[in-house]
Design a protein around this motif. Structure first.
Motif, PDB file in Angstrom:
ATOM      1  N   ASN A   9       0.816  -1.217   0.000  1.00 47.91           N
ATOM      2  CA  ASN A   9       0.000   0.000   0.000  1.00 47.91           C
ATOM      3  C   ASN A   9       0.849   1.265   0.000  1.00 47.91           C
ATOM      4  OD1 ASN A   9      -2.407  -1.455   0.028  1.00 47.91           O
ATOM      5  ND2 ASN A   9      -2.436  -1.573   2.268  1.00 47.91           N
ATOM      6  N   THR A  10       2.079   1.167   0.462  1.00 50.13           N
ATOM      7  CA  THR A  10       2.966   2.336   0.449  1.00 50.13           C
ATOM      8  C   THR A  10       3.233   2.819  -0.972  1.00 50.13           C
ATOM      9  OG1 THR A  10       4.001   1.548   2.487  1.00 50.13           O
ATOM     10  CG2 THR A  10       5.207   3.204   1.247  1.00 50.13           C
ATOM     11  N   ARG A  11       3.111   1.921  -1.935  1.00 53.84           N
ATOM     12  CA  ARG A  11       3.341   2.301  -3.338  1.00 53.84           C
ATOM     13  C   ARG A  11       2.419   3.441  -3.764  1.00 53.84           C
ATOM     14  NH1 ARG A  11       3.786   4.232  -7.336  1.00 53.84           N
ATOM     15  NH2 ARG A  11       4.432   3.444  -9.384  1.00 53.84           N
ATOM     16  N   HIS A  12       1.244   3.546  -3.176  1.00 53.32           N
ATOM     17  CA  HIS A  12       0.289   4.591  -3.536  1.00 53.32           C
ATOM     18  C   HIS A  12       0.439   5.845  -2.675  1.00 53.32           C
ATOM     19  CE1 HIS A  12      -1.665   1.470  -5.904  1.00 53.32           C
ATOM     20  NE2 HIS A  12      -1.698   0.706  -4.819  1.00 53.32           N
ATOM     21  N   HIS A  13       1.394   5.830  -1.751  1.00 55.45           N
ATOM     22  CA  HIS A  13       1.604   6.986  -0.856  1.00 55.45           C
ATOM     23  C   HIS A  13       3.101   7.231  -0.704  1.00 55.45           C
ATOM     24  CE1 HIS A  13      -2.659   6.613   0.258  1.00 55.45           C
ATOM     25  NE2 HIS A  13      -2.436   5.320   0.381  1.00 55.45           N
ATOM     26  N   LEU A  14       3.796   7.332  -1.814  1.00 63.24           N
ATOM     27  CA  LEU A  14       5.254   7.485  -1.778  1.00 63.24           C
ATOM     28  C   LEU A  14       5.662   8.818  -1.158  1.00 63.24           C
ATOM     29  CD1 LEU A  14       6.236   6.039  -5.285  1.00 63.24           C
ATOM     30  CD2 LEU A  14       6.333   4.919  -3.052  1.00 63.24           C
TER      31      LEU A  14
END
Length: 555
Positions: free
Chosen positions: A177-182
């Motif tokens: 999910n971090t991929r969408h909140h770099l």
């Protein structure tokens, strides 16, 4: 007390069943890193494929399907690597099932609380045991909508549980999910990709007793040489015989190094795992092995030398030492920690606080530490505490799971046992019966310190609310009971109460409390002078008040 639930019995927590140590693989060459990355990517792809197959099997999984998956993986690696991958896959699937069951339990707790509060009249006040009704019609309406949503989620989760479907992400759902909140994570896409790939690599091998140095796939010699058995497609990268690659670096375990050396010298099983810490850009090797099951000491043995009761809080441990009779000794001790920041920082804080606690317990000479068997699974739901967001965060911040694992393993290394007790009413009864009596001008007692006493007494098998120690009980057995709580005989009767007819030593003669007769009375029993009027009217304490009349006297 009405409404008090039945308390669970105390028990000695079993010791750790495994050990893990880690050392850095420093000074690796570019060729070493290239080989490690290639092995990790290849075996990581095999692990992802095997996990997909395992999830597809669901509840239809059996020993035959496990063996079939292992045979397919052996063609592209080796039998030992295939065994390590299938075992890791099974462990990951089982962990997902446990998390799924915990999620269902959390949803059920929220639904139950919502139904209770929705059934109450609007504005009805709650109690300490249960929440009241909602404050307004709009809040009642919003919560009714949330109840429908939770019921739908619960129905879907139960259906997936019954069908054996789990949701697993190799590499971690949080990192995915971090991929969408770099931007919030302060990562570039390249940095995230590097971390994501490293988490999905698989460079691990289970040990095997009887094999050379306890592991054929990843072998570590006594002098620290590390070599890897390459999978068949990467055999051309080997730099030594039999398809093995030897790293240029050497390792030396500073912690438990002697124990590790003894195991590999006897060719006993040791499992190894190699991973890359992308944050530090360092490679590490972790060695782990199982310990033989050790019989826990009896509960009475753990209580023989007293106990240290520990109350767990969100920012500190409140500990108090008690003797074997349950009497507090000395002053309270507090061991603080800060759980803000990264997971590594929080873990270090817990270990540091536990280290200080255990060292104090060793100096005190006790054999065990009493702690609550905490479980906040049903307490974290937002439906139970409503707008009390800070309180929900406080409960969620208490490191119950990590604390249990750390305390048991660290205490075992110092010869200490851990006694788990029922956490019910420890803070309430501790504050009611121990906080005020032990507070002095030089000792400040908090509710948490008093809870530590309550926990220690429960671990010792004594009631929390009874302040009478066994030493006073022995006094009753010899013909007298403890004095009443008041300091005047005209308020609570005679200060030393007559013993029962069946008490041991009831008919015995009590020796005098002093070696001389009271002032003004001769040894023969006749008074040498008449008392003056001032002596007869003053109301002053006298040692004669503590002398019990003869047991045969009836006047």
């Amino acid at each position: 007390m009405g409404g008090v639930r039945e308390l669970a019995g105390s028990f000695v927590v079993p010791g750790p069943c495994g050990v893990a140590v880690r050392d850095r693989l420093g000074h690796l060459t570019s060729q070493d890193e290239m080989v490690l990355r290639a092995v990790g990517e290849h075996q990581g792809a095999l692990a992802s494929r095997d996990l997909k197959a395992r999830c597809a099997d669901g509840l239809e999984h059996s020993a035959q399907t496990w063996a079939a998956r292992k045979r397919e993986l052996t063609k592209e690696s080796s039998s030992r690597i295939a065994g390590a991958i299938t075992k890791a896959t099974q462990d990951q699937w089982a962990l997902a099932r446990r998390c799924q069951a915990a999620h269902i339990q959390t949803l059920a707790a929220g639904i139950k609380m919502l139904r209770h509060r929705l059934s109450l009249p609007i504005g009805e006040k709650g109690t300490k045991r249960a929440a009241g009704g909602y404050r307004s019609k709009s809040e009642w309406f919003r919560k009714s909508r949330r109840l429908a949503m939770l019921e739908a989620r619960h129905t879907a989760a139960v259906a997936e549980w019954q069908a054996g479907r789990v949701r697993v992400v190799r590499g971690g759902r949080r990192l995915f999910n971090t991929r969408h909140h770099l931007a919030e994570a302060r990562l570039t896409e390249g940095q995230w990709r590097q971390r994501w790939d490293a988490e999905r690599w698989f460079i691990a091998a289970d040990g095997e007793s009887g094999k050379r140095f306890g592991n054929e796939t990843i072998r570590v010699t006594p002098d620290g040489e590390v070599s890897i058995k390459l999978p068949a497609p990467l055999a051309h990268l080997a730099n030594t015989r039999h398809g093995r690659y030897v790293l240029t670096t050497r390792i030396a375990f500073a912690h438990r190094g002697a124990e590790w050396a003894d195991r590999i010298a006897a060719n006993r099983a040791v499992a190894y795992r190699i991973h890359l810490d992308t944050g530090r850009d360092r490679w590490y090797l972790t060695a782990s092995w199982q310990r033989p099951a050790v019989q826990t000491i009896p509960l009475e043995t753990a209580r023989a030398r007293g106990m240290i009761g520990v109350d767990t809080n969100a920012d500190h441990f409140a500990a108090y030492r008690l003797d074997r009779h349950g009497n507090p000794i000395g002053d309270p001790h507090r061991f603080g920690f800060d759980l803000h920041g990264t997971a590594g920082h929080r873990d270090a804080q817990i270990r540091h606080a536990l280290t200080r606690l255990i060292h104090w317990a060793v100096r005190a000479g006790v054999a065990a530490i009493g702690i609550e068997d905490l479980d906040f699974t049903t307490e974290k739901t937002r439906e139970k505490h409503g707008r009390r967001k800070r309180f929900r965060q406080l409960i969620s911040g208490i490191p119950t799971g990590r604390l249990k694992a750390r305390l048991v393993s660290m205490a075992a290394e110092h010869g200490l046992s851990v006694v788990a007790v029922d956490p019910a009413y420890t803070s309430r009864w501790g504050g009611q019966h121990w906080q005020k009596p032990l507070t002095t001008s030089h000792r400040k007692m908090s509710r948490h310190d008093a809870a530590g006493i309550a926990i220690g007494r429960r671990a010792l098998g004594h009631p929390v609310r009874d302040g009478v120690s066994p030493a006073r009980t022995e006094l009753r057995a010899w013909g007298r009971t403890a004095p009443p709580p008041h300091d005047r005989s005209d308020r609570a009767g005679h200060r030393t109460v007559q013993a029962g007819s069946g008490a041991r030593g009831r008919e015995g003669t009590r020796p005098p409390t002093t070696d001389h007769a009271p002032r003004g009375v001769s040894p023969s029993g006749t008074r040498t002078r008449e008392p003056s009027a001032s002596n007869t009217v003053r109301d002053a304490p006298s040692t004669q008040q503590w002398v019990q009349d003869s047991l045969t006297h009836t006047g």
